[in-house]
Write a protein that holds these residues in place. Structure first.
Motif, mmCIF file in Angstrom:
data_model
loop_
_atom_site.group_PDB
_atom_site.id
_atom_site.type_symbol
_atom_site.label_atom_id
_atom_site.label_comp_id
_atom_site.label_asym_id
_atom_site.label_seq_id
_atom_site.Cartn_x
_atom_site.Cartn_y
_atom_site.Cartn_z
ATOM 1 N N GLY A 350 50.211 43.437 57.037
ATOM 2 C CA GLY A 350 51.270 44.583 57.259
ATOM 3 C C GLY A 350 51.378 45.218 55.912
ATOM 4 N N LEU A 351 52.781 45.505 55.895
ATOM 5 C CA LEU A 351 53.132 46.248 54.527
ATOM 6 C C LEU A 351 53.600 45.555 53.346
ATOM 7 C CD1 LEU A 351 54.461 49.600 55.906
ATOM 8 C CD2 LEU A 351 52.607 49.187 54.765
ATOM 9 N N MET A 352 52.982 44.238 53.318
ATOM 10 C CA MET A 352 53.174 43.448 51.840
ATOM 11 C C MET A 352 51.635 43.274 51.533
ATOM 12 S SD MET A 352 55.033 39.758 51.954
ATOM 13 C CE MET A 352 55.009 38.659 50.253
ATOM 14 N N ILE A 353 51.328 43.943 50.514
ATOM 15 C CA ILE A 353 49.884 44.008 50.056
ATOM 16 C C ILE A 353 49.737 43.897 48.480
ATOM 17 C CG2 ILE A 353 47.778 45.591 49.582
ATOM 18 C CD1 ILE A 353 49.003 47.151 52.144
ATOM 19 N N GLY A 354 48.834 42.867 48.230
ATOM 20 C CA GLY A 354 48.688 42.621 46.725
ATOM 21 C C GLY A 354 47.314 43.243 46.396
ATOM 22 N N ILE A 355 47.184 43.867 45.168
ATOM 23 C CA ILE A 355 46.114 44.305 44.764
ATOM 24 C C ILE A 355 46.139 43.751 43.298
ATOM 25 C CG2 ILE A 355 44.936 46.543 43.860
ATOM 26 C CD1 ILE A 355 47.113 48.001 45.686
ATOM 27 N N GLU A 356 44.710 42.900 43.348
ATOM 28 C CA GLU A 356 44.555 41.984 42.197
ATOM 29 C C GLU A 356 43.332 42.351 41.233
ATOM 30 O OE1 GLU A 356 43.493 37.354 40.670
ATOM 31 O OE2 GLU A 356 43.643 37.904 42.941
ATOM 32 N N PHE A 357 43.838 42.561 40.150
ATOM 33 C CA PHE A 357 42.625 42.983 39.027
ATOM 34 C C PHE A 357 42.249 41.620 38.183
ATOM 35 C CE2 PHE A 357 45.354 46.372 40.091
ATOM 36 C CZ PHE A 357 44.577 47.413 40.034
ATOM 37 N N GLY A 358 40.887 41.950 37.616
ATOM 38 C CA GLY A 358 40.241 40.807 36.905
ATOM 39 C C GLY A 358 39.266 41.357 35.814
ATOM 40 N N PRO A 359 38.820 40.401 35.051
ATOM 41 C CA PRO A 359 37.810 40.932 34.152
ATOM 42 C C PRO A 359 36.399 41.548 34.813
ATOM 43 C CG PRO A 359 37.721 38.379 34.324
ATOM 44 C CD PRO A 359 39.090 39.046 35.282
ATOM 45 N N PRO A 360 36.136 42.511 34.344
ATOM 46 C CA PRO A 360 34.954 43.146 34.659
ATOM 47 C C PRO A 360 33.580 42.608 34.439
ATOM 48 C CG PRO A 360 35.560 44.427 32.880
ATOM 49 C CD PRO A 360 36.554 43.244 33.211
ATOM 50 N N THR A 361 32.385 43.253 34.793
ATOM 51 C CA THR A 361 31.001 42.394 34.390
ATOM 52 C C THR A 361 30.356 43.246 33.389
ATOM 53 O OG1 THR A 361 30.085 43.962 36.118
ATOM 54 C CG2 THR A 361 30.811 41.425 36.827
ATOM 55 N N SER A 362 30.528 44.462 33.143
ATOM 56 C CA SER A 362 29.868 45.372 32.093
ATOM 57 C C SER A 362 30.772 44.977 30.801
ATOM 58 C CB SER A 362 29.950 46.830 32.287
ATOM 59 O OG SER A 362 31.420 47.292 32.401
ATOM 60 N N PHE A 363 29.615 45.016 29.631
ATOM 61 C CA PHE A 363 30.231 44.595 28.290
ATOM 62 C C PHE A 363 31.059 45.340 27.877
ATOM 63 C CE2 PHE A 363 29.946 44.551 23.814
ATOM 64 C CZ PHE A 363 29.982 43.456 23.514
ATOM 65 N N LYS A 364 31.236 46.686 27.886
ATOM 66 C CA LYS A 364 32.152 47.504 27.305
ATOM 67 C C LYS A 364 33.500 47.402 27.894
ATOM 68 C CE LYS A 364 32.643 52.226 25.533
ATOM 69 N NZ LYS A 364 31.856 53.532 25.574
ATOM 70 N N LEU A 365 33.372 47.280 29.231
ATOM 71 C CA LEU A 365 35.017 46.962 29.903
ATOM 72 C C LEU A 365 35.465 45.622 29.704
ATOM 73 C CD1 LEU A 365 34.184 48.786 33.426
ATOM 74 C CD2 LEU A 365 35.564 49.764 31.340
ATOM 75 N N LYS A 366 34.567 44.782 29.644
ATOM 76 C CA LYS A 366 34.945 43.477 29.290
ATOM 77 C C LYS A 366 35.540 43.214 28.088
ATOM 78 C CE LYS A 366 32.034 40.261 30.920
ATOM 79 N NZ LYS A 366 31.138 39.376 31.018
ATOM 80 N N ALA A 367 34.949 43.893 27.285
ATOM 81 C CA ALA A 367 35.734 43.654 25.721
ATOM 82 C C ALA A 367 36.966 44.611 25.480
ATOM 83 C CB ALA A 367 34.638 44.453 24.832
ATOM 84 N N SER A 368 37.166 45.385 26.435
ATOM 85 C CA SER A 368 38.451 46.062 26.502
ATOM 86 C C SER A 368 39.502 45.229 27.018
ATOM 87 C CB SER A 368 38.402 47.501 27.083
ATOM 88 O OG SER A 368 37.640 48.225 26.410
ATOM 89 N N TRP A 369 39.188 44.758 28.450
ATOM 90 C CA TRP A 369 39.839 43.538 29.019
ATOM 91 C C TRP A 369 40.324 42.558 28.055
ATOM 92 C CZ3 TRP A 369 41.993 42.995 33.930
ATOM 93 C CH2 TRP A 369 42.360 41.541 34.317
ATOM 94 N N HIS A 370 39.403 41.955 27.495
ATOM 95 C CA HIS A 370 39.907 40.662 26.663
ATOM 96 C C HIS A 370 40.615 41.153 25.461
ATOM 97 C CE1 HIS A 370 37.843 37.922 29.092
ATOM 98 N NE2 HIS A 370 36.630 38.671 28.935
ATOM 99 N N ALA A 371 40.441 42.249 24.912
ATOM 100 C CA ALA A 371 41.377 42.730 23.931
ATOM 101 C C ALA A 371 43.047 42.993 24.406
ATOM 102 C CB ALA A 371 41.071 43.891 23.409
ATOM 103 N N LEU A 372 43.177 43.474 25.469
ATOM 104 C CA LEU A 372 44.494 43.548 25.991
ATOM 105 C C LEU A 372 44.987 42.135 26.472
ATOM 106 C CD1 LEU A 372 44.448 46.573 28.743
ATOM 107 C CD2 LEU A 372 45.586 46.491 26.578
ATOM 108 N N GLU A 373 44.146 41.309 27.155
ATOM 109 C CA GLU A 373 44.554 40.134 27.552
ATOM 110 C C GLU A 373 44.925 39.215 26.238
ATOM 111 O OE1 GLU A 373 45.049 38.574 31.055
ATOM 112 O OE2 GLU A 373 45.243 40.802 30.731
ATOM 113 N N ALA A 374 44.275 39.327 25.215
ATOM 114 C CA ALA A 374 44.704 38.368 24.063
ATOM 115 C C ALA A 374 46.030 38.827 23.558
ATOM 116 C CB ALA A 374 43.353 38.798 22.894
ATOM 117 N N ALA A 375 46.345 40.044 23.736
ATOM 118 C CA ALA A 375 47.741 40.463 23.247
ATOM 119 C C ALA A 375 48.794 39.761 24.229
ATOM 120 C CB ALA A 375 47.840 42.100 23.099
ATOM 121 N N ARG A 376 48.670 39.995 25.734
ATOM 122 C CA ARG A 376 49.689 39.555 26.384
ATOM 123 C C ARG A 376 48.810 39.303 27.701
ATOM 124 N NH1 ARG A 376 55.586 41.341 26.723
ATOM 125 N NH2 ARG A 376 55.698 40.031 24.739
#
Length: 456
Positions: A350-376
């Motif tokens: 119904g109108l209880m919806i979860g949109i989950e994000f996770g680490p990408p596969t491409s190298f450039k996006l993955k590096a940016s993701w991990h930099a953020l996750e390392a901070a918090r």
């Protein structure tokens, strides 16, 4: 009151810094949510500059019928104009009887209702009722569960961030993994467990169980003499496209806990629905007529709010509408997962919806993701919610501390054009998050700075 609000609205952040929760003000200013909301109608909020926002939180689910619904307002005004004998205490409430009748008509396998003031209080009551009915001390709850923040409810909270600084809490409360029947059966084997209290869909993360989990869990509980309690404070009253979420899995709990939507958003109210034999174990003789209760639990304004809310849900067919609108959104968001690396999964009912994000596969996006996750941990999701708010006027929130899931809990009255607004906004922001460098990643640097300052 409206004039007083208008006179003081511009300095309400300063008042809160001085007299109330300064940290909440700091959070709002850090993420740019300090726009000064001045009015609300239906699914919309308006700030002091007249900008319109689509509220995807609906006050954490309390505004399921929308803000300031005319039928609800009229019901509350009629109470204030009627000079009814409210809270006599040495009497019983007529309106409470009417609301109990109407609630139990939707849940015919249960027989009795206890009214309290909030979702947390329904959990507190469930703990007491379960122990009285079974003579056992133990209460089972799940990892990642959220059942409230009062002492007993907090004892069943599966997120340690809320428990920190308040322990020791209630004894004999046992945590098990969600959606794990083996762990449940092992915990029940001691035959010391009074109740298993579980959200049919977990609010923190929008975790949906396997199709057979709740049915088999209820069966296991009955086999071991344990009460099965469904905390439907967030999922109940149409939120998931059914009156109760447990209806998806044909489960009949021993207790059902309701609040949030039942209030209409104005007058807090909670309701514990249960079987007669459980109720009679608590109120077993005249001397025990006041064994459990709440001073304001069945007040006339709260009961009127509940009655009016049920009327609106029925007359506007909002339960059915939530199912249809939710299906459209879930289908569209699921299609997005095939186009965007950062989108891991979409789930809900119904109108209880979860949109989950996770680490990408491409190298450039993955590096940016991990930099953020390392901070918090979970910082990336803020890169989505902030531009959704600032650029698209969509009010949303990450569903749990350090989580990667954005939860949508809009009013059940949202329209087709609102759905377009939601989908276009998310599509635009998620697409922008895949551009490195880009505006979103500049925002990310600022968020990292705030995170590092918080750690210092």
């Amino acid at each position: 009151m409206a004039k007083l609000f208008s006179l003081r609205e511009h300095d309400h952040y300063a008042i809160h810094r001085r007299l109330l929760n300064e940290q909440m003000v700091r959070v709002l200013k850090a993420i740019g949510y300090d726009v000064g909301f001045c009015s609300g109608k239906g699914q919309y909020l308006y700030d002091r500059d007249g900008n319109r926002y689509l509220d995807l939180l609906s006050g954490f689910g309390v505004f399921a019928i929308g803000r300031n619904h005319p039928a609800l307002c009229e019901a509350l005004k009629s109470i204030l104009d009627s000079d009814l004998p409210n809270l006599v205490q040495m009497d019983v409430s007529t309106l409470a009887g009417i609301l109990a009748e109407r609630l139990l008509a939707h849940v015919p396998y249960l027989d009795k209702v206890c009214f309290v003031n909030s979702g947390s209080e329904t959990v507190e009551a469930a703990i007491k009722f379960a122990r009285a009915a079974t003579g056992r001390p133990g209460i089972l709850y799940c990892e990642h569960a959220f059942h409230g923040l009062t002492n007993g409810a907090l004892s069943l909270n599966g997120d340690d961030i809320f428990r920190e600084g308040f322990e020791p809490l209630l004894p004999h409360c046992v945590r098990i993994p969600f959606n794990d029947l083996v762990a449940l059966e092992k915990a029940l084997h001691s035959r010391t467990i009074a109740a298993f209290i579980v959200e049919p869909i977990q609010g923190k993360g929008v975790n949906v169980p396997d199709d057979d989990y709740l049915k088999l869990a209820a069966d296991l509980c009955r086999r071991h003499g344990t009460l099965f309690v469904a905390d439907e404070v967030q999922t109940g009253l149409g939120r998931t496209g059914r009156f109760l979420a447990v209806e998806y899995w044909n489960v009949e709990p021993d207790m059902v806990l309701l609040a949030k939507t039942l209030s209409g958003g104005h007058v807090p109210v909670g309701a514990l629905l249960t079987r007669k034999w459980i109720f009679d174990k608590v109120f077993d003789r005249m001397e025990r007529a006041v064994a459990h209760g709440s001073t304001f639990g069945a007040n006339d304004l709260a009961m009127a709010a509940g009655i009016a809310t049920l009327d609106v849900l029925k007359s506007e067919q909002l339960v059915e509408k939530a199912a249809q609108t939710g299906e459209r959104l879930l289908r569209a968001f699921t299609e997005m997962t095939r186009r965007y690396e950062f989108l891991r999964e979409v789930r809900g009912k119904g109108l209880m919806i979860g949109i989950e994000f996770g680490p990408p596969t491409s190298f450039k996006l993955k590096a940016s993701w991990h930099a953020l996750e390392a901070a918090r941990t979970g910082l990336f999701s803020q890169l989505i919610t902030i531009p959704l708010f600032k650029e698209h006027k969509l009010l949303s929130q990450v569903s749990s501390h350090a989580g990667h899931t954005i939860k949508l809990l809009p009013a059940l009255v949202i329209s087709e054009s609102d759905c377009d607004w939601i989908l276009n906004g998310f599509d635009s922001v998620i697409a922008e998050s895949h551009r490195v460098p880009g505006a979103i990643w500049s925002l990310g640097k600022n968020l990292v700075g705030h995170a590092m300052q918080a750690k210092a």
